[in-house]
Each structure stands twice: as structure tokens, then as C-alpha cells.
Design an enzyme around this catalytic site. Structure first.
Site, PDB file in Angstrom:
ATOM      1  N   LYS A  60       0.846  -1.198   0.000  1.00 19.95           N
ATOM      2  CA  LYS A  60       0.000   0.000   0.000  1.00 19.95           C
ATOM      3  C   LYS A  60       0.881   1.248   0.000  1.00 19.95           C
ATOM      4  O   LYS A  60       0.705   2.160  -0.791  1.00 19.95           O
ATOM      5  CB  LYS A  60      -0.900  -0.047   1.240  1.00 19.95           C
ATOM      6  CG  LYS A  60      -1.864   1.101   1.346  1.00 19.95           C
ATOM      7  CD  LYS A  60      -2.825   0.873   2.505  1.00 19.95           C
ATOM      8  CE  LYS A  60      -3.607   2.138   2.793  1.00 19.95           C
ATOM      9  NZ  LYS A  60      -4.569   1.987   3.885  1.00 19.95           N
ATOM     10  N   GLU A  86      10.337  -4.677   4.817  1.00 18.15           N
ATOM     11  CA  GLU A  86      10.436  -6.065   4.354  1.00 18.15           C
ATOM     12  C   GLU A  86      10.181  -6.154   2.857  1.00 18.15           C
ATOM     13  O   GLU A  86      10.948  -6.780   2.106  1.00 18.15           O
ATOM     14  CB  GLU A  86       9.393  -6.945   5.081  1.00 18.15           C
ATOM     15  CG  GLU A  86       9.636  -7.145   6.563  1.00 18.15           C
ATOM     16  CD  GLU A  86       9.022  -6.059   7.426  1.00 18.15           C
ATOM     17  OE1 GLU A  86       8.695  -4.958   6.892  1.00 18.15           O
ATOM     18  OE2 GLU A  86       8.867  -6.297   8.636  1.00 18.15           O
ATOM     19  N   GLY A 113      -4.984  -2.152   4.955  1.00 20.64           N
ATOM     20  CA  GLY A 113      -4.183  -3.278   4.484  1.00 20.64           C
ATOM     21  C   GLY A 113      -4.863  -4.621   4.719  1.00 20.64           C
ATOM     22  O   GLY A 113      -4.940  -5.475   3.839  1.00 20.64           O
ATOM     23  N   ARG A 114      -5.389  -4.816   5.919  1.00 23.72           N
ATOM     24  CA  ARG A 114      -5.974  -6.122   6.263  1.00 23.72           C
ATOM     25  C   ARG A 114      -7.365  -6.306   5.675  1.00 23.72           C
ATOM     26  O   ARG A 114      -7.988  -7.349   5.878  1.00 23.72           O
ATOM     27  CB  ARG A 114      -5.976  -6.304   7.781  1.00 23.72           C
ATOM     28  CG  ARG A 114      -6.635  -5.178   8.555  1.00 23.72           C
ATOM     29  CD  ARG A 114      -6.265  -5.248  10.033  1.00 23.72           C
ATOM     30  NE  ARG A 114      -6.776  -4.131  10.808  1.00 23.72           N
ATOM     31  CZ  ARG A 114      -6.146  -2.975  10.977  1.00 23.72           C
ATOM     32  NH1 ARG A 114      -4.978  -2.762  10.364  1.00 23.72           N
ATOM     33  NH2 ARG A 114      -6.669  -2.027  11.716  1.00 23.72           N
ATOM     34  N   GLU A 161      -5.052  -7.064  14.551  1.00 26.48           N
ATOM     35  CA  GLU A 161      -4.559  -5.732  14.210  1.00 26.48           C
ATOM     36  C   GLU A 161      -5.728  -4.741  14.299  1.00 26.48           C
ATOM     37  O   GLU A 161      -5.543  -3.570  14.593  1.00 26.48           O
ATOM     38  CB  GLU A 161      -3.920  -5.718  12.817  1.00 26.48           C
ATOM     39  CG  GLU A 161      -2.931  -4.577  12.632  1.00 26.48           C
ATOM     40  CD  GLU A 161      -2.104  -4.675  11.353  1.00 26.48           C
ATOM     41  OE1 GLU A 161      -2.640  -4.314  10.284  1.00 26.48           O
ATOM     42  OE2 GLU A 161      -0.929  -5.070  11.406  1.00 26.48           O
ATOM     43  N   HIS A 192      -5.549 -33.729  17.015  1.00 27.26           N
ATOM     44  CA  HIS A 192      -4.455 -34.560  17.499  1.00 27.26           C
ATOM     45  C   HIS A 192      -3.329 -33.717  18.047  1.00 27.26           C
ATOM     46  O   HIS A 192      -2.185 -34.156  18.133  1.00 27.26           O
ATOM     47  CB  HIS A 192      -3.958 -35.466  16.367  1.00 27.26           C
ATOM     48  CG  HIS A 192      -5.021 -36.426  15.938  1.00 27.26           C
ATOM     49  ND1 HIS A 192      -5.183 -37.649  16.532  1.00 27.26           N
ATOM     50  CD2 HIS A 192      -6.019 -36.307  15.034  1.00 27.26           C
ATOM     51  CE1 HIS A 192      -6.221 -38.266  15.968  1.00 27.26           C
ATOM     52  NE2 HIS A 192      -6.748 -37.465  15.069  1.00 27.26           N
ATOM     53  N   LYS A 213       9.081  -0.873  14.450  1.00 27.69           N
ATOM     54  CA  LYS A 213       9.646  -0.531  13.134  1.00 27.69           C
ATOM     55  C   LYS A 213      10.679   0.579  13.276  1.00 27.69           C
ATOM     56  O   LYS A 213      11.766   0.521  12.702  1.00 27.69           O
ATOM     57  CB  LYS A 213       8.546   0.001  12.201  1.00 27.69           C
ATOM     58  CG  LYS A 213       7.607  -1.024  11.626  1.00 27.69           C
ATOM     59  CD  LYS A 213       6.721  -0.327  10.573  1.00 27.69           C
ATOM     60  CE  LYS A 213       5.477  -1.118  10.253  1.00 27.69           C
ATOM     61  NZ  LYS A 213       4.563  -0.418   9.354  1.00 27.69           N
TER      62      LYS A 213
HETATM   63  O1  F6P Z   1       2.119  -4.295   9.884  1.00 24.89           O
HETATM   64  C1  F6P Z   1       1.567  -3.062   9.635  1.00 24.89           C
HETATM   65  C2  F6P Z   1       1.080  -2.870   8.237  1.00 24.89           C
HETATM   66  O2  F6P Z   1       0.931  -1.519   8.038  1.00 24.89           O
HETATM   67  C3  F6P Z   1      -0.213  -3.615   7.947  1.00 24.89           C
HETATM   68  O3  F6P Z   1      -1.333  -2.977   8.390  1.00 24.89           O
HETATM   69  C4  F6P Z   1      -0.123  -3.744   6.477  1.00 24.89           C
HETATM   70  O4  F6P Z   1      -1.021  -4.696   6.030  1.00 24.89           O
HETATM   71  C5  F6P Z   1       1.322  -4.129   6.298  1.00 24.89           C
HETATM   72  O5  F6P Z   1       2.001  -3.368   7.278  1.00 24.89           O
HETATM   73  C6  F6P Z   1       1.908  -3.897   4.948  1.00 24.89           C
HETATM   74  O6  F6P Z   1       1.900  -2.560   4.560  1.00 24.89           O
HETATM   75  P1  F6P Z   1       2.128  -2.129   3.071  1.00 24.89           P
HETATM   76  O7  F6P Z   1       1.066  -2.731   2.237  1.00 24.89           O
HETATM   77  O8  F6P Z   1       2.081  -0.638   3.066  1.00 24.89           O
HETATM   78  O9  F6P Z   1       3.485  -2.642   2.632  1.00 24.89           O
END
Ligand code: F6P
Length: 548
Positions: free
Chosen positions: A210, A216, A272-273, A358, A389, A509
Site C-alpha cells: 500500500k 520487508e 491493508g488487512r 490488528e 491430534h 519498526k
Molecule cells: O504491519 C503493519 C502494516 O501496516 C499492515 O497494516 C499492512 O497490512 C502491512 O504493514 C503492509 O503494509 P504495506 O502494504 O504498506 O506494505
């Protein structure tokens, strides 16, 4: 204090629920069922193709009446209307929350700041469909002219969990000539393992973010670009054929080197979620095809409409959400287990963890007041029967109350001998065993030695919902996801928290950004952390130096 500012625990319905709880806390499901032979039908509901049996919950008509009263007192209706209207209900980020617009049919109108967003949603869906068709048919070629055989989504959190879950859930409907992989972790192993047997000439990366700034994702995206270019002779024009982006941030996408013509857009009013049915679902659409993807959206929309219009006492997400309020607020249940009896839903609990935790892992109300009641419970789970199990022992005989959601399908996508009847027998048996247990008398009557009787007693009275759906399809998956989305909304509205921000992910972060240079510095850095963190950093540096 006005009705709107009244604290939750001060509301008449909450106080009445507290009193009612004292009278019902010991009531056993055995008794509740014995007293009402029709309970299994009365506390069950069928709508939009989902059968929801909530009779094995520790509730009576009175409980429901009071929970519904609580929903009314807390203004749930007003909150639902505000979301669908596009009001900025994500108050801490001053944003509308309109994932429901992502699945609104063409021709509907939903306004954000006076602009109808539905035409834009469909324009992006059409662009995704055209692109997906080109990749699926082999028309979209890589830099060397080879067709694409592998699609790798790079993203994390909401830009990964939805695509992974949907791909696994709908694998039956997927194009088997294409391989799909998902890279999320900044741990280089994730990327290395995803590409180790792939040919860069046949591999397409979808960089899904987003913000297009997430550590990452951007680290993995850069490694992917290096890997691609290395394998394709270093010609940077290859990026255009092997990278597309899904983002709200076109400036950052260009900066990375991806042509914005190959960018699929979404908007800041999609959390995002809550984004797996936006362009973030591009990998899903390539896997299952545009028609199936539209079917998925239709399923979401049908549940949206049900949530928006059904009276609360017949409203699936509202009832589900109210039951969560009941168990967390009064029984003080800490966790909820989601147990899909469907192998294809193996990543569904993981997906729900971000959606639920979240969203509702908050300790202050909308106006910043610290709450005096528990909010979002921990969600977890595994597909049945595997969980049986492993951890079911604790659910059956442990000391904690763990409400369970069982999810089963009438028809399997892979009929194989007696497997499916056996699977479904287990759904019904587990819910039955949890609710009714086995008394000491029953255990003794089986000839069990006295010393073993206590060990073999099942107290029962462990609540569950059972959701039965005809078949796992894109459409029913959409309904199930929307069911949980709106249950989360219901919970958050009653707790009066912001279910759409995620400030809790920020601090770690920021601190990591400060520590990265300290780990990489050539000369000894001046560490100003607490003594534990400084020692850990020092030790890592020393060992790295010694053993490299
Ligand atoms: O972990 C926090 C967060 O902002 C989530 O809400 C989101 O889904 C994820 O990081 C990834 O963010 P982006 O789509 O901006 O890379």
C-alpha cells in the site's frame, strides 16, 4: 454524560449483562438443551447461503436480548451506516473505511469526499482482468520472449496474508500451469527458497505494498530485481516485463523503476488487512481468473448487504460479534479458536489473526480513554482434523474457556471414498463433545477404575459456533471473509475503539531502523539503549565478527 460518551461498562445493558452473567455462569449446556428440545433449531440461522448454528453457546434468550440492547445502546446501527456512507470512521488517520466499495456492483455510488469511488474500483478491476488474461494465456511474455510460468507476490501483512490465504483456499480453481509463491519475511531465506528452482526468464514479480515503503517488502523487491537482472543479462529494460506493482503510492513505484502503466492502484480508504479484494488480489485473480474473482467479490457483497440490512437478531456478523463481546467481556475468555474442517482453508486462521488482532488489539477508546474492559481476543486455529491430534486436549479438558468456530462444507472439492463423511462426522462430534462432555457417572458406567475417573471426565459446557456452507467456492469464500470482517466491526463498534488503525506496529519498526546501522557499522557504535538491548547488539556484533 451523553449517551454517545457514556462508557461501555456504565451502560444499562452492560450492567444488566453483568447481573445476568451471575445467574447464567454456572448453567450447563446439558441443562439448556434438556430444557428446550428445539434449542438446536431456535438458535440457528440461515442466510446468504451460510448456516450458522449458535445453539451451543452459553446463552439464553435473555442473554441475546441484552446483547442486542447493548448493540443498540452503543449505536451499532449508526456506526454501520457511517461506514457504508464513507464517513471518516478511522478517526486517528482521518480516513474513510470502505472495503465494502471494493465489491460494490458497477453502477452503485459510494462517495468519498464527494467523489463516487465505484467507477474507479471497476476501472482497476478491468485493468487487472486484462492483465490476468494476458498472463494466463501466455500472451504476456518475459524479457527473453518466454511465457510466464511463475508468479511471485512480494508483500507483507495485509499485502501478503490475504493473497496467500485466497490462493490456498481457491487452489482448486487455479490455473495449474502457473506456479504461485509468496515472499513476505525480511529473512532472506524466504526469498532464496521461493526462487531457488525458478528461471528468471519465466518469473513475474508482483510487488504489493500500500505504502511502497515497507522495509520487508522493499528489501525483498530489491533482491528480486537483482536476481532478475542477474539472470537476464543485466538489461534494466527487463524490469518492465518482470515486475508489476500494486500500491497507492505511484511516486515510489516509479522511483523503484516500475512503469506506472504496470501499476494497479488502490486507495487510502482500503485498510491493508481489508485489501485482499482490491488490486492486492492481483495474484489471486491471475490464479483463478477474472470470472472467479468477480464471483469472490459477489460473495463479499452479498454478505455486506446482509450485514447492512438484516435486523440485528437475524444478522450473522452482528450475532457472531456479540458472542465475542459476551465471552471476552463476561467469561473473560482470552482466545477464540477458528477451526475450518477444510484443508484448503489452512491459512484462514493466519489470515484472521491480522484481521482480528490488528483491528481490535486496542487499549483506548476513540477519544483516547483507557478502556476498563477487555478488547480483541487472540484468534488462532488450524484445520481439522489435525488440530484434534494436537491442541484440542486443552480445549476439552484444560482450565481455560476457548470458544470455537467450526467451519464445514457439505460438498468436498475432492471426493475420495468415505473421507468427507468422516471429516464432517468429526466437526459434529467435536462440537457435541465440547458442549456436553462426559460425566463421572458415565465414565464409571463404562467400568473405568475409580482412580482414572477424574482424568476421563469431560466437563463439557465449552461453547462453539458451527458454520456450514454448501461448498467452498470463490463466492462462499468471499462470504466467509466478509462475515469475519463485519464481526470484527461489530466488536470494535461496541468496544468504541478504532478498528482501522494500527499504531501498535510503529514503535518496533522505528527502533529497528535505529538498530540496523548499529549492526552494520564498521567501527564500534555508541550504544544508548537499555543494558539488555545494548548487550544483545554487542554480542551479535562480536559473534558475527568472530565467526564470519
Ligand atoms: O504491519 C503493519 C502494516 O501496516 C499492515 O497494516 C499492512 O497490512 C502491512 O504493514 C503492509 O503494509 P504495506 O502494504 O504498506 O506494505
Amino acid at each position: 454524560m451523553t449517551a454517545a460518551t457514556q462508557t461501555l461498562t456504565g451502560r444499562p445493558a452492560w450492567k444488566a449483562l453483568e447481573q445476568h452473567f451471575q445467574s447464567i455462569r454456572e448453567a450447563h449446556l446439558r441443562t439448556l438443551f434438556a430444557e428446550d428440545p428445539k434449542r438446536g433449531e431456535r438458535f440457528a440461522l440461515e442466510d446468504v447461503g451460510l448456516y450458522f448454528d449458535y445453539s451451543k453457546n452459553r446463552i439464553t434468550e435473555e442473554t441475546l436480548k441484552l446483547l442486542l440492547q447493548l448493540a443498540n445502546e452503543t449505536g451499532l446501527r449508526r456506526r454501520i451506516d457511517a461506514m457504508f456512507r464513507g464517513d471518516k470512521i478511522n478517526v486517528t488517520e482521518n480516513r474513510a473505511v470502505l472495503h465494502v466499495a471494493l465489491r460494490a456492483p458497477r453502477g452503485e455510488s459510494i462517495l468519498v469526499d464527494g467523489e463516487n469511488v465505484v467507477p474507479n474500483v471497476h476501472a482497476v478491476l478491468d485493468k487487472m482482468a486484462a492483465f490476468s488474461d494476458r498472463v494466463r494465456s501466455g500472451e504476456w511474455k518475459g524479457h527473453t520472449g518466454k511465457r510466464i510460468r511463475n508468479v511471485i507476490n512480494i508483500g507483507i501483512g495485509g499485502s501478503d496474508l490475504g493473497p496467500v490465504m485466497a490462493y490456498e483456499a481457491l487452489r482448486h480453481y487455479s490455473e495449474r500451469g502457473l506456479a504461485f509463491r509468496f515472499v513476505s519475511n525480511v529473512d532472506g531465506t524466504d526469498f532464496a527458497e521461493a526462487v531457488h528452482d525458478l528461471d528468471p526468464a519465466e518469473t513475474l514479480f508482483i510487488v504489493s505494498s500500500k505504502t511502497f515503503t515497507t522495509l520487508e517488502t522493499m528489501t525483498n523487491a530489491h533482491s528480486a530485481r537483482d536476481w532478475s537482472l542477474q539472470g537476464l543479462g543485466g538489461d534494466s529494460r527487463a524490469v518492465a516485463k518482470h515486475f508489476v506493482a500494486v500500491s497507492t503510492n505511484s511516486a515510489k513505484v516509479s522511483e523503484f523503476g516500475i512503469d506506472t502503466a504496470n501499476m494497479f492502484e488502490f486507495w487510502d480508504w482500503v485498510g491493508g488487512r481489508y485489501s485482499m479484494d482490491s488490486a492486492i488480489g492481483l495474484s489471486t485473480m491471475i490464479a483463478i481468473g477474472p470470472d472467479n474473482f468477480r464471483d469472490l467479490l459477489t460473495g463479499f457483497h452479498e454478505m455486506d448487504e446482509h450485514f447492512r440490512t438484516a435486523p440485528f437478531e437475524r444478522n450473522l456478523p452482528v450475532l457472531m460479534g456479540l458472542l465475542v463481546i459476551w465471552y471476552s467481556g463476561f467469561f473473560r475468555a482470552e482466545t477464540i479458536a477458528v477451526l475450518p474442517y477444510e484443508q484448503y482453508l489452512k491459512r484462514f486462521p493466519a489470515y484472521l489473526q491480522q484481521l482480528t488482532m490488528e483491528s481490535n488489539g486496542k487499549h483506548v477508546t476513540l477519544d483516547g480513554t483507557v478502556v476498563d474492559y477487555p478488547t480483541g481476543p487472540i484468534y488462532w486455529g488450524e484445520p481439522g482434523t489435525n488440530g484434534q491430534h494436537s491442541f484440542y486436549q486443552l480445549i476439552h479438558q484444560g482450565t481455560r474457556l476457548i470458544p470455537c468456530d467450526f467451519i464445514g462444507f457439505v460438498h468436498t472439492l475432492n471426493p475420495l471414498g468415505r473421507h468427507h463423511d468422516m471429516l464432517l462426522a468429526n466437526v459434529f462430534a467435536q462440537a457435541e463433545a465440547l458442549a456436553f462432555g462426559k460425566t463421572a457417572e458415565q465414565v464409571k458406567a463404562e467400568g473405568t477404575p475409580d482412580s482414572l475417573v477424574p482424568h476421563r471426565v469431560f466437563q463439557g459446557n465449552r461453547p462453539s459456533n458451527t458454520i456450514i456452507v454448501e461448498k467452498l467456492t470463490p463466492n462462499t469464500l468471499g462470504k466467509l471473509i466478509a462475515l469475519y470482517e463485519h464481526s470484527v466491526f461489530t466488536q470494535g463498534a461496541i468496544w468504541n475503539i478504532d478498528s482501522f488503525d494500527q499504531w501498535g506496529v510503529e514503535l518496533g519498526k522505528v527502533l529497528a531502523q535505529r538498530i540496523i546501522p548499529e549492526l552494520e557499522a564498521k567501527t564500534e557504535p555508541k550504544l544508548e539503549h537499555d543494558s539488555s538491548t545494548s548487550s544483545l547488539i554487542l554480542r551479535y556484533r562480536q559473534l558475527k565478527e568472530k565467526t564470519s
